[in-house]
Design a protein around this motif. Structure first.
Motif, PDB file in Angstrom:
ATOM      1  N   UNK A 138      10.619   6.225   7.313  1.00 38.82           N
ATOM      2  CA  UNK A 138      10.373   7.673   7.323  1.00 38.82           C
ATOM      3  C   UNK A 138       9.019   7.992   6.696  1.00 38.82           C
ATOM      4  N   UNK A 139       8.639   7.241   5.671  1.00 42.48           N
ATOM      5  CA  UNK A 139       7.334   7.455   5.033  1.00 42.48           C
ATOM      6  C   UNK A 139       6.209   7.180   6.019  1.00 42.48           C
ATOM      7  N   UNK A 140       6.316   6.088   6.752  1.00 41.77           N
ATOM      8  CA  UNK A 140       5.283   5.753   7.730  1.00 41.77           C
ATOM      9  C   UNK A 140       5.185   6.850   8.785  1.00 41.77           C
ATOM     10  N   UNK A 141       6.332   7.275   9.290  1.00 40.66           N
ATOM     11  CA  UNK A 141       6.342   8.342  10.303  1.00 40.66           C
ATOM     12  C   UNK A 141       5.811   9.648   9.736  1.00 40.66           C
ATOM     13  N   UNK A 142       6.151   9.947   8.485  1.00 42.05           N
ATOM     14  CA  UNK A 142       5.719  11.199   7.867  1.00 42.05           C
ATOM     15  C   UNK A 142       4.258  11.227   7.480  1.00 42.05           C
ATOM     16  N   UNK A 143       3.655  10.045   7.358  1.00 41.92           N
ATOM     17  CA  UNK A 143       2.257   9.969   6.926  1.00 41.92           C
ATOM     18  C   UNK A 143       1.291   9.619   8.052  1.00 41.92           C
ATOM     19  N   UNK A 144       1.796   9.279   9.212  1.00 38.32           N
ATOM     20  CA  UNK A 144       0.932   8.844  10.316  1.00 38.32           C
ATOM     21  C   UNK A 144      -0.106   9.876  10.717  1.00 38.32           C
ATOM     22  N   UNK A 145       0.246  11.128  10.643  1.00 37.86           N
ATOM     23  CA  UNK A 145      -0.663  12.177  11.103  1.00 37.86           C
ATOM     24  C   UNK A 145      -1.743  12.535  10.090  1.00 37.86           C
ATOM     25  N   UNK A 146      -1.634  11.983   8.903  1.00 37.48           N
ATOM     26  CA  UNK A 146      -2.605  12.298   7.863  1.00 37.48           C
ATOM     27  C   UNK A 146      -3.957  11.689   8.205  1.00 37.48           C
ATOM     28  N   UNK A 147      -4.991  12.449   7.972  1.00 36.94           N
ATOM     29  CA  UNK A 147      -6.343  11.962   8.249  1.00 36.94           C
ATOM     30  C   UNK A 147      -7.041  11.452   6.996  1.00 36.94           C
ATOM     31  N   UNK A 148      -6.338  11.487   5.866  1.00 37.00           N
ATOM     32  CA  UNK A 148      -6.939  11.131   4.583  1.00 37.00           C
ATOM     33  C   UNK A 148      -6.638   9.675   4.244  1.00 37.00           C
ATOM     34  N   UNK A 149      -7.581   8.780   4.464  1.00 38.74           N
ATOM     35  CA  UNK A 149      -7.479   7.370   4.083  1.00 38.74           C
ATOM     36  C   UNK A 149      -6.227   6.663   4.584  1.00 38.74           C
ATOM     37  N   UNK A 150      -5.630   7.149   5.634  1.00 37.52           N
ATOM     38  CA  UNK A 150      -4.465   6.533   6.260  1.00 37.52           C
ATOM     39  C   UNK A 150      -3.424   6.038   5.260  1.00 37.52           C
ATOM     40  N   UNK A 151      -2.745   6.960   4.588  1.00 36.29           N
ATOM     41  CA  UNK A 151      -1.697   6.535   3.657  1.00 36.29           C
ATOM     42  C   UNK A 151      -0.563   5.805   4.371  1.00 36.29           C
ATOM     43  N   UNK A 152      -0.361   6.044   5.656  1.00 39.02           N
ATOM     44  CA  UNK A 152       0.667   5.323   6.398  1.00 39.02           C
ATOM     45  C   UNK A 152       0.339   3.833   6.435  1.00 39.02           C
ATOM     46  N   UNK A 153      -0.946   3.494   6.555  1.00 36.50           N
ATOM     47  CA  UNK A 153      -1.350   2.086   6.554  1.00 36.50           C
ATOM     48  C   UNK A 153      -1.059   1.456   5.191  1.00 36.50           C
ATOM     49  N   UNK A 154      -1.278   2.209   4.117  1.00 36.64           N
ATOM     50  CA  UNK A 154      -0.977   1.695   2.772  1.00 36.64           C
ATOM     51  C   UNK A 154       0.512   1.441   2.617  1.00 36.64           C
ATOM     52  N   UNK A 155       1.320   2.398   3.094  1.00 40.78           N
ATOM     53  CA  UNK A 155       2.771   2.243   3.011  1.00 40.78           C
ATOM     54  C   UNK A 155       3.214   1.031   3.844  1.00 40.78           C
ATOM     55  N   UNK A 156       2.585   0.829   5.008  1.00 45.22           N
ATOM     56  CA  UNK A 156       2.904  -0.346   5.830  1.00 45.22           C
ATOM     57  C   UNK A 156       2.640  -1.637   5.050  1.00 45.22           C
ATOM     58  N   UNK A 157       1.523  -1.669   4.330  1.00 45.76           N
ATOM     59  CA  UNK A 157       1.209  -2.843   3.520  1.00 45.76           C
ATOM     60  C   UNK A 157       2.227  -3.075   2.426  1.00 45.76           C
ATOM     61  N   UNK A 158       2.655  -1.998   1.774  1.00 46.57           N
ATOM     62  CA  UNK A 158       3.674  -2.111   0.720  1.00 46.57           C
ATOM     63  C   UNK A 158       5.013  -2.553   1.308  1.00 46.57           C
ATOM     64  N   UNK A 159       5.338  -2.002   2.466  1.00 52.81           N
ATOM     65  CA  UNK A 159       6.574  -2.366   3.175  1.00 52.81           C
ATOM     66  C   UNK A 159       6.542  -3.856   3.534  1.00 52.81           C
ATOM     67  N   UNK A 160       5.421  -4.300   4.048  1.00 54.91           N
ATOM     68  CA  UNK A 160       5.280  -5.707   4.425  1.00 54.91           C
ATOM     69  C   UNK A 160       5.436  -6.624   3.210  1.00 54.91           C
ATOM     70  N   UNK A 161       4.865  -6.228   2.074  1.00 59.11           N
ATOM     71  CA  UNK A 161       5.001  -7.039   0.862  1.00 59.11           C
ATOM     72  C   UNK A 161       6.455  -7.114   0.411  1.00 59.11           C
ATOM     73  N   UNK A 162       7.179  -5.986   0.501  1.00 64.45           N
ATOM     74  CA  UNK A 162       8.591  -6.000   0.132  1.00 64.45           C
ATOM     75  C   UNK A 162       9.363  -6.939   1.052  1.00 64.45           C
ATOM     76  N   UNK A 163       9.119  -6.822   2.370  1.00 68.22           N
ATOM     77  CA  UNK A 163       9.820  -7.675   3.322  1.00 68.22           C
ATOM     78  C   UNK A 163       9.483  -9.152   3.085  1.00 68.22           C
ATOM     79  N   UNK A 164       8.238  -9.450   2.790  1.00 69.90           N
ATOM     80  CA  UNK A 164       7.851 -10.837   2.515  1.00 69.90           C
ATOM     81  C   UNK A 164       8.562 -11.352   1.263  1.00 69.90           C
ATOM     82  N   UNK A 165       8.729 -10.481   0.265  1.00 71.01           N
ATOM     83  CA  UNK A 165       9.431 -10.902  -0.961  1.00 71.01           C
ATOM     84  C   UNK A 165      10.896 -11.218  -0.688  1.00 71.01           C
ATOM     85  N   UNK A 166      11.434 -10.644   0.398  1.00 69.79           N
ATOM     86  CA  UNK A 166      12.814 -10.919   0.804  1.00 69.79           C
ATOM     87  C   UNK A 166      12.883 -12.050   1.834  1.00 69.79           C
ATOM     88  N   UNK A 167      11.735 -12.681   2.080  1.00 71.44           N
ATOM     89  CA  UNK A 167      11.606 -13.770   3.055  1.00 71.44           C
ATOM     90  C   UNK A 167      11.914 -13.305   4.480  1.00 71.44           C
TER      91      UNK A 167
END
Length: 94
Positions: A41-70
């Motif tokens: 929901x965060x990624x979807x809610x932030x995708x339209x933002x034009x300020x430094x792409x916070x959705x991309x940052x959330x994607x990176x954080x999401x990916x790190x969490x998933x990697x920590x869970x293998x």
């Protein structure tokens, strides 16, 4: 977890609101399937933002969490999606 409040804050505060919601969920419930829908929901809610792409940052954080869970396939998918949203000049991690 109810993250409706994240959609009610001003656009420039949504990234922080989602981060807080995710952190609280992890703190009280743990890293479980409950955090995945919040990240999505965060990624979807932030995708339209034009300020430094916070959705991309959330994607990176999401990916790190998933990697920590293998969950490597999920992590890869989150990074690939985030890379589409990221400006490589502002998001060197992509």
């Amino acid at each position: 977890a109810d993250n409706q409040g994240c959609t009610l804050v001003p656009a420039d505060e949504k990234y922080t609101a989602y981060q807080l919601c995710i952190a609280k969920t992890m703190q009280h419930i743990g890293i479980t399937a409950h955090t995945r829908p919040i990240y999505e929901r965060a990624i979807a809610g932030l995708e339209d933002s034009l300020v430094d792409s916070p959705a991309a940052k959330i994607c990176g954080e999401y990916a790190k969490m998933e990697a920590s869970l293998h969950e490597i396939d999920r992590a890869r998918t989150a990074y690939v999606y985030g890379a589409q949203l990221a400006d490589p000049r502002r998001n060197p991690e992509y």
